[in-house]
Scaffold this active site. Sequence first.
Site, PDB file in Angstrom:
ATOM      1  CB  THR A  27      -0.912   0.058   1.247  1.00 38.77           C
ATOM      2  OG1 THR A  27      -0.112   0.329   2.411  1.00 38.77           O
ATOM      3  CG2 THR A  27      -1.674  -1.237   1.450  1.00 38.77           C
ATOM      4  CB  VAL A  56       1.825  -0.042   6.371  1.00 35.08           C
ATOM      5  CG1 VAL A  56       1.183   1.185   6.958  1.00 35.08           C
ATOM      6  CG2 VAL A  56       0.813  -1.172   6.225  1.00 35.08           C
ATOM      7  CB  ILE A  82       7.709   0.281   8.439  1.00 34.13           C
ATOM      8  CG1 ILE A  82       6.893  -0.166   9.675  1.00 34.13           C
ATOM      9  CG2 ILE A  82       7.722   1.799   8.304  1.00 34.13           C
ATOM     10  CD1 ILE A  82       5.460   0.314   9.721  1.00 34.13           C
ATOM     11  CE  LYS A  83       5.456   0.531  -0.346  1.00 32.69           C
ATOM     12  NZ  LYS A  83       4.474   1.068  -1.289  1.00 32.69           N
ATOM     13  CB  VAL A  84      11.629   4.000   5.518  1.00 37.75           C
ATOM     14  CG1 VAL A  84      11.105   3.644   6.893  1.00 37.75           C
ATOM     15  CG2 VAL A  84      12.594   2.927   5.043  1.00 37.75           C
TER      16      VAL A  84
END
Length: 224
Positions: A27, A56, A82-84
């Site tokens: 996402t 996310v 976690i998307k960074v």
Amino acid sequence: MEFFIDTASITDIKKYKALGLVDGVTTNPALLAKEGKSPIEQISEITALVDGPVSVEVTYTEPDKMVAQAKKLCKLADNIVIKVPCSFAGLDTAIRLKAEGIKMNATLVFHPSQAVPFIKLGVEYASLFIGRVEDFGLSNVEAIYAMSASIEEMGSPTKLLSASIRNPDYLMEAIEGGSDAITVPPVCWEKVYSNPLFALGEKEFLDSWRGLDESMRVEYESID
Ligand code: E4P
């Protein structure tokens, strides 16, 4: 190779999961905003539906805020990644999240060099964007090969995730280029299965079939 679905739509996730095309979900803030519902509820629903990783993204650009948000988001479910962002601020954030054992997807990679420090750090995924480069008439296909080679050369556990896949050609190039995972939006799968030559071929075969004596067709079609 893992195939992720690039959407936050529950309907689409269910549809493509039943077709064996959801090893995970990616996402981003735009995809969540498109659904128009509470992103927290949406993410919780997605993570409950899918066994694999669900990416996310953080919505801040300042490291302290990204770290704080990421720590809270990853508590929503065990399969959250976690998307960074692949930036200096994102790297600072990634180093701190790595120390906490939080799984990450370094996103918005447009040139393999951007991902190098994240690959060195050993984040779980690094997302190379293809379509967004090609939208400007440039090609990012060579970058798939380069990034795949650099991950191998660096001996990193990071998986190359090809993203921003717009059409069947990008999908095939991502596979040939050595991606470990590809995130495909529903619209791309729709293009794969709307080839006019397929429709023409299927129609011609069935039109010819109807020329056969009916009793023979019935025998074939009701075989038991
Ligand atoms: C990847 O994880 C991104 O969400 C996505 O692939 C971006 O695709 P787009 O360029 O179609 O927005």
